[in-house]
Motif scaffolding. Structure first.
Motif, PDB file in Angstrom:
ATOM      1  N   GLU A 317       0.892  -1.006   0.113  1.00 43.46           N
ATOM      2  CA  GLU A 317      -0.066  -0.225  -0.364  1.00 43.46           C
ATOM      3  C   GLU A 317       0.740   0.960   0.224  1.00 43.46           C
ATOM      4  N   ILE A 318       1.991   1.893   1.003  1.00 37.34           N
ATOM      5  CA  ILE A 318       2.683   2.279   0.798  1.00 37.34           C
ATOM      6  C   ILE A 318       3.638   2.203  -0.229  1.00 37.34           C
ATOM      7  N   VAL A 319       3.955   1.846  -0.965  1.00 40.74           N
ATOM      8  CA  VAL A 319       4.434   1.529  -1.856  1.00 40.74           C
ATOM      9  C   VAL A 319       3.862   2.015  -3.213  1.00 40.74           C
ATOM     10  N   THR A 320       2.739   1.778  -3.649  1.00 41.06           N
ATOM     11  CA  THR A 320       1.739   2.002  -4.229  1.00 41.06           C
ATOM     12  C   THR A 320       1.245   3.283  -4.464  1.00 41.06           C
ATOM     13  N   ALA A 321       0.891   4.309  -3.386  1.00 41.14           N
ATOM     14  CA  ALA A 321       0.796   5.336  -3.111  1.00 41.14           C
ATOM     15  C   ALA A 321       2.562   6.673  -2.917  1.00 41.14           C
ATOM     16  N   ALA A 322       3.460   5.497  -3.480  1.00 42.06           N
ATOM     17  CA  ALA A 322       4.753   6.261  -3.301  1.00 42.06           C
ATOM     18  C   ALA A 322       5.050   6.896  -5.045  1.00 42.06           C
ATOM     19  N   ARG A 323       4.715   5.360  -5.349  1.00 36.87           N
ATOM     20  CA  ARG A 323       4.944   5.482  -6.759  1.00 36.87           C
ATOM     21  C   ARG A 323       4.148   6.612  -7.377  1.00 36.87           C
ATOM     22  N   GLN A 325       4.524  10.077  -6.684  1.00 35.78           N
ATOM     23  CA  GLN A 325       5.011  10.620  -7.107  1.00 35.78           C
ATOM     24  C   GLN A 325       7.057  10.360  -7.801  1.00 35.78           C
ATOM     25  N   ASN A 326       7.185   9.654  -6.991  1.00 37.20           N
ATOM     26  CA  ASN A 326       8.112   8.308  -7.941  1.00 37.20           C
ATOM     27  C   ASN A 326       7.702   7.145  -8.271  1.00 37.20           C
ATOM     28  N   PRO A 327       8.028   6.907  -9.304  1.00 31.61           N
ATOM     29  CA  PRO A 327       7.505   5.617 -10.032  1.00 31.61           C
ATOM     30  C   PRO A 327       9.393   4.905  -9.580  1.00 31.61           C
ATOM     31  N   GLN A 328       9.828   5.399  -9.620  1.00 34.05           N
ATOM     32  CA  GLN A 328      11.019   4.422  -9.282  1.00 34.05           C
ATOM     33  C   GLN A 328      11.851   3.651  -8.302  1.00 34.05           C
ATOM     34  N   ILE A 329      10.528   3.230  -8.262  1.00 36.91           N
ATOM     35  CA  ILE A 329      10.879   2.711  -6.226  1.00 36.91           C
ATOM     36  C   ILE A 329       9.514   1.087  -6.746  1.00 36.91           C
ATOM     37  N   GLU A 330      11.177   0.178  -6.469  1.00 34.40           N
ATOM     38  CA  GLU A 330      10.255  -1.114  -6.119  1.00 34.40           C
ATOM     39  C   GLU A 330      10.736  -1.758  -4.928  1.00 34.40           C
ATOM     40  N   LEU A 331       9.870  -3.016  -4.379  1.00 33.95           N
ATOM     41  CA  LEU A 331       9.565  -3.651  -3.247  1.00 33.95           C
ATOM     42  C   LEU A 331      10.047  -4.874  -3.447  1.00 33.95           C
ATOM     43  N   ARG A 348       2.191   5.018   9.184  1.00 40.72           N
ATOM     44  CA  ARG A 348       2.692   6.164   9.080  1.00 40.72           C
ATOM     45  C   ARG A 348       4.183   6.221   9.110  1.00 40.72           C
ATOM     46  N   CYS A 349       4.767   5.579   9.940  1.00 43.25           N
ATOM     47  CA  CYS A 349       6.013   5.278  10.356  1.00 43.25           C
ATOM     48  C   CYS A 349       6.806   4.753   8.701  1.00 43.25           C
ATOM     49  N   LEU A 350       6.354   3.423   8.400  1.00 46.07           N
ATOM     50  CA  LEU A 350       6.925   3.906   6.614  1.00 46.07           C
ATOM     51  C   LEU A 350       6.473   4.440   6.004  1.00 46.07           C
ATOM     52  N   ALA A 351       5.858   4.978   6.121  1.00 45.79           N
ATOM     53  CA  ALA A 351       5.211   6.044   4.680  1.00 45.79           C
ATOM     54  C   ALA A 351       6.251   7.589   5.205  1.00 45.79           C
ATOM     55  N   ASN A 352       6.939   7.703   5.936  1.00 48.85           N
ATOM     56  CA  ASN A 352       7.482   8.516   6.147  1.00 48.85           C
ATOM     57  C   ASN A 352       8.824   7.951   5.517  1.00 48.85           C
ATOM     58  N   LEU A 353       9.497   7.668   5.821  1.00 51.05           N
ATOM     59  CA  LEU A 353      10.823   6.735   5.881  1.00 51.05           C
ATOM     60  C   LEU A 353      10.422   6.657   3.844  1.00 51.05           C
ATOM     61  N   VAL A 354       9.635   6.266   3.267  1.00 55.05           N
ATOM     62  CA  VAL A 354       9.440   5.724   1.644  1.00 55.05           C
ATOM     63  C   VAL A 354       8.863   6.845   1.507  1.00 55.05           C
ATOM     64  N   GLY A 355       9.126   8.147   1.912  1.00 55.23           N
ATOM     65  CA  GLY A 355       8.411   9.638   1.052  1.00 55.23           C
ATOM     66  C   GLY A 355       9.888   9.876   1.529  1.00 55.23           C
ATOM     67  N   VAL A 358      11.951   8.391  -2.188  1.00 50.75           N
ATOM     68  CA  VAL A 358      11.300   9.004  -3.309  1.00 50.75           C
ATOM     69  C   VAL A 358      11.348  10.613  -3.285  1.00 50.75           C
ATOM     70  N   ARG A 359      11.854  11.124  -2.398  1.00 47.92           N
ATOM     71  CA  ARG A 359      11.927  12.633  -1.988  1.00 47.92           C
ATOM     72  C   ARG A 359      13.013  13.662  -2.603  1.00 47.92           C
ATOM     73  N   TYR A 360      14.010  12.600  -2.268  1.00 49.63           N
ATOM     74  CA  TYR A 360      15.289  12.493  -1.913  1.00 49.63           C
ATOM     75  C   TYR A 360      16.349  12.291  -2.842  1.00 49.63           C
ATOM     76  N   GLY A 361      15.538  11.496  -3.666  1.00 48.15           N
ATOM     77  CA  GLY A 361      16.638  10.147  -4.396  1.00 48.15           C
ATOM     78  C   GLY A 361      15.734  10.123  -5.305  1.00 48.15           C
ATOM     79  N   LYS A 362      16.417   9.367  -6.687  1.00 43.26           N
ATOM     80  CA  LYS A 362      16.097   8.938  -8.558  1.00 43.26           C
ATOM     81  C   LYS A 362      15.205   8.168  -8.072  1.00 43.26           C
ATOM     82  N   LYS A 363      15.942   6.829  -7.625  1.00 42.21           N
ATOM     83  CA  LYS A 363      15.252   5.791  -7.539  1.00 42.21           C
ATOM     84  C   LYS A 363      15.357   5.234  -6.239  1.00 42.21           C
ATOM     85  N   ALA A 364      14.681   4.347  -5.476  1.00 40.78           N
ATOM     86  CA  ALA A 364      14.285   3.656  -4.013  1.00 40.78           C
ATOM     87  C   ALA A 364      13.994   2.455  -4.338  1.00 40.78           C
ATOM     88  N   HIS A 365      14.616   1.547  -2.901  1.00 36.01           N
ATOM     89  CA  HIS A 365      14.590   0.012  -2.842  1.00 36.01           C
ATOM     90  C   HIS A 365      14.446  -0.409  -1.303  1.00 36.01           C
TER      91      HIS A 365
END
Length: 448
Positions: A317-323, A325-331, A348-355, A358-365
């Motif tokens: 759910e968190i990664v789907t919402a983060a995509r 903002q930045n589609p370059q995120i994998e789970l 909320r804890c994990l969403a803050n970290l994932v946010g 994706v905000r400060y990087g081009k890719k996330a995993h």
């Protein structure tokens, strides 16, 4: 030239710690049983070394003296009547049955089996007899046989086993073993009753540390355990009361601050739009965002019940919402990873970290796994990262690092603080590390 480092073998103390039990029940049982076994071994050694050997030695020497006396009398007897009288006297007074084979000889056997009684009797006969002899400890049921090679023939002497054997040994060992088993069983029963309240107290403390609701339970066991249980429950009530008071106070602050902010927004809406009023509106919006972030940090999610949660589903759910903002995120999920936690708070804890990733990087995993009853969730990015010396500072409320985190991207410096606060409320933690992607790795670990 690099010299290979040879690992040092573990010390005796370390090896001993590895084999000793780790639980309180096992260690307490060891404290009770080990002295009992040492006492039993010491008592048995003293018994065999002193009592048993002394008694057996005297009995064997008494039998050897009787056998030597009878053989000498038979050797010196000149008439059949005298020999018969000696044989009858030996049977009546010494419990010795004697038979004679004229002109016979034999070769004494060498015994390989260890038999302490035979060794003592052999030593005694060596001291008392001047002729070769042989011993058969089981010539008949409960009967000892001895052959003596005299010049005139072979005397076979049979004696009851009771003349050199005393049942005191078996009685003593049976009594020591039985009493040790009985006392250990009684101690085991009492220790289980004493360990049970401690285990219950440890489970309650662990549940409180994970942020779960723990009802009052009956204090049992020793006085110290009862005091610890009562102190734990009082501490639980104080923590809940403090959280409730903080929430109520901040709700009042929120109401008091929202009212003047709303009036200011209405006044700005009635005024003509100018660069000054536009700036004021942006400042008011920032104040509202800061207020919401601070209230969320201080309020927490203490009222939410803890439920069994599928972490793969939550992260999806968190990664789907983060995509968005930045589609370059994998789970990378892990099969069957569940934990009992407050779902909305952990989201909320994990969403803050994932946010942040994706905000400060081009890719996330994002990766999730479990080992040793711990769930580990890692969030990696390829952004600018944070210097190791500053990684603890960013968890402080309202702390911002302008060098690595551009203030224009938004945020008030509470994201990581809220994430760590929620993780620790569940008995875990959040730590920052170097990422394989070249940026920052945020690792969340939670007890299962």
């Amino acid at each position: 030239m690099n010299v290979p480092v040879v690992p040092r073998p573990p010390s005796f103390k370390l090896r001993l710690k590895r084999i000793l039990p780790r639980g309180l029940f096992g260690r307490t049982l060891l404290i009770i049983v080990l002295p009992t076994l040492i006492t039993l071994a010491a008592a048995t050694f003293v018994f065999f070394d002193r009592h048993w050997y002394t008694v057996s030695n005297r009995m064997c020497y008494a039998l050897a003296g009787d056998v030597a006396t009878v053989v000498e009398l038979l050797h010196d007897s000149t008439t059949p009547e005298t020999k018969t009288a000696v044989v009858d006297l030996a049977l009546a007074k010494m419990d010795l049955t004697i038979t004679f084979t004229p002109g016979a000889t034999f070769t004494p056997r060498h015994h390989h089996r260890l038999n302490p009684l035979r060794d003592i009797l052999d030593e005694a006969l060596n001291d008392k007899l001047r002729y070769p002899f042989d011993i058969n400890m089981h010539v008949a049921p409960e009967t000892i046989g001895m052959r003596v090679a005299a010049p005139e023939g072979v005397y076979e002497v049979r004696s009851p086993e009771r003349r050199i054997y005393t049942p005191t040994t078996q009685v003593f060992i049976a009594w020591m073993t039985g009493s040790s088993i009985l006392l250990s069983a009684i101690a085991l029963l009492f220790m289980r009753n004493q360990i049970r309240p401690i285990r219950r107290l440890a489970a309650a403390a662990e549940a409180i540390g994970k942020g779960r609701y723990v009802p009052w339970f009956k204090a049992e066991g020793a006085t110290e355990v009862r005091q610890a249980a009562a102190a734990l429950m009082v501490m639980r009530d104080r923590l809940r009361r403090q959280i409730t008071q903080r929430t109520a106070m901040l709700a009042g602050v929120s109401h008091d601050l929202r009212t003047p902010l709303t009036r200011m927004k209405l006044q700005l809406a009635l005024m003509p739009e100018t660069p000054e009023t536009k700036g004021f509106a942006e400042d008011i919006a920032d104040m509202e965002n800061m207020l919401e972030a601070y209230l969320a940090f201080a309020r927490g999610e203490e009222a939410e019940p803890a439920v069994d949660t599928d972490l793969n589903e939550l992260l999806e759910e968190i990664v789907t919402a983060a995509r968005r903002q930045n589609p370059q995120i994998e789970l990378t999920p892990s099969p069957d990873v569940h934990a009992v936690l407050r779902r909305n708070a952990m989201k909320r804890c994990l969403a803050n970290l994932v946010g942040n990733a994706v905000r400060y990087g081009k890719k996330a995993h994002v990766n999730v796994g479990m080992s040793d009853n711990m769930v580990s969730i890692t969030v990696d990015d390829d952004g600018p990262g944070i210097e190791p010396a500053q990684r603890e500072d960013v968890f402080r409320p309202f702390m911002r690092l302008d060098e690595s985190r551009n203030s224009a991207t938004g945020g008030v410096g509470l994201g990581l603080t809220i994430a760590r606060d929620i993780a620790r409320f569940h008995g875990g933690d959040v730590v920052l590390e170097d990422s394989p992607l070249g940026g920052l790795r945020a690792r969340v670990w939670l007890p299962v």
